[in-house]
Design an enzyme around this catalytic site. Structure first.
Site, PDB file in Angstrom:
ATOM      1  N   CYS A  96       0.859  -1.188   0.000  1.00  0.00           N
ATOM      2  CA  CYS A  96       0.000   0.000   0.000  1.00  0.00           C
ATOM      3  C   CYS A  96       0.887   1.227   0.000  1.00  0.00           C
ATOM      4  CB  CYS A  96      -0.874  -0.007   1.255  1.00  0.00           C
ATOM      5  SG  CYS A  96      -1.958   1.421   1.375  1.00  0.00           S
ATOM      6  N   HIS A 138      -9.107  -4.191  -1.039  1.00  0.00           N
ATOM      7  CA  HIS A 138      -8.073  -3.381  -0.378  1.00  0.00           C
ATOM      8  C   HIS A 138      -8.441  -1.888  -0.450  1.00  0.00           C
ATOM      9  CE1 HIS A 138      -3.791  -2.199   0.573  1.00  0.00           C
ATOM     10  NE2 HIS A 138      -4.246  -1.106   0.008  1.00  0.00           N
ATOM     11  N   GLU A 139      -8.815  -1.427  -1.652  1.00  0.00           N
ATOM     12  CA  GLU A 139      -9.126   0.003  -1.799  1.00  0.00           C
ATOM     13  C   GLU A 139     -10.381   0.365  -1.009  1.00  0.00           C
ATOM     14  OE1 GLU A 139      -6.829   1.723  -2.830  1.00  0.00           O
ATOM     15  OE2 GLU A 139      -5.714   0.165  -3.872  1.00  0.00           O
ATOM     16  N   HIS A 142      -9.883   1.317   2.589  1.00  0.00           N
ATOM     17  CA  HIS A 142      -9.451   2.695   2.864  1.00  0.00           C
ATOM     18  C   HIS A 142     -10.647   3.599   3.161  1.00  0.00           C
ATOM     19  CE1 HIS A 142      -5.148   2.504   2.213  1.00  0.00           C
ATOM     20  NE2 HIS A 142      -5.293   1.877   1.061  1.00  0.00           N
TER      21      HIS A 142
HETATM   22 NI    NI Z   1      -3.740   0.929   0.114  1.00  0.00          NI
END
Ligand code: NI
Length: 174
Positions: A96, A138-139, A142
């Site tokens: 990341c 994963h995104e 966030h």
């Molecule tokens: Ni990331």
């Protein structure tokens, strides 16, 4: 267009929950162009989320087309994304740009259906699998203030990236 600064852990903004996007206007699309340029400026970068550049709105961009021999949907902007279906689980190593010194092993759903809006507010629904599904999950983390550290399979599944400095010969002790 502009390459934006990426926030790095432990910046507290990375731990915030982002707000839904309500207005699909030219200002939004201008921001998304900057977000995409910022993503493409990172070597090997396959995704970026708006909070990583300090804009706490539910916007991610993903493009895993640089990876050979995988199924993907090309460049996708996902606004207000939700996972409506998931199946299977796989562990994989993730990095990341907001956590530049580490990688970690994270378990993700292998197959997902994601519902979202595009930059014009049009509804879309996509079936994704494996690497692309991992990138989207994963995104999306966030957007809820979650980082690699929050998703590790175990505490032993965090790895320090080798820095450029570590690759140089160590100076001789005096
Ligand atoms: Ni990331």
């Amino acid at each position: 267009m502009a390459v934006l600064d990426i926030l790095v852990y432990p910046d507290p903004r990375l731990k915030q929950i982002s707000k839904p996007v309500e207005h699909f206007d030219e200002a939004l699309r201008s921001f998304i162009r900057d977000l995409e340029e910022t993503m493409r400026a990172g070597p090997g970068s396959v995704g970026l989320a708006a909070p990583q550049v300090g804009r706490l709105e539910r916007i991610v961009i993903v493009d895993v087309s640089c990876k050979p021999k995988i199924k993907h949907h090309g460049r996708r902007v996902l606004i207000n994304p939700e996972i409506s279906w998931r199946k299977g689980s796989a562990v994989g190593r993730e990095g990341c740009r907001s956590v530049p010194d580490y990688t970690g092993n994270v378990a993700r759903s292998k197959f997902i259906t994601v519902r979202a809006q595009d930059e014009f507010g049009r509804a879309l629904e996509l079936q994704m699998e494996r690497y692309e599904a991992r990138a989207v999950q994963h995104e999306m983390d966030h957007l809820d203030g979650l980082l690699l550290f929050d998703r590790l399979v175990s505490r032993r599944d965090l790895f320090r990236r080798q820095s450029q400095e570590a690759l140089l010969p160590k100076p001789k002790p005096l």
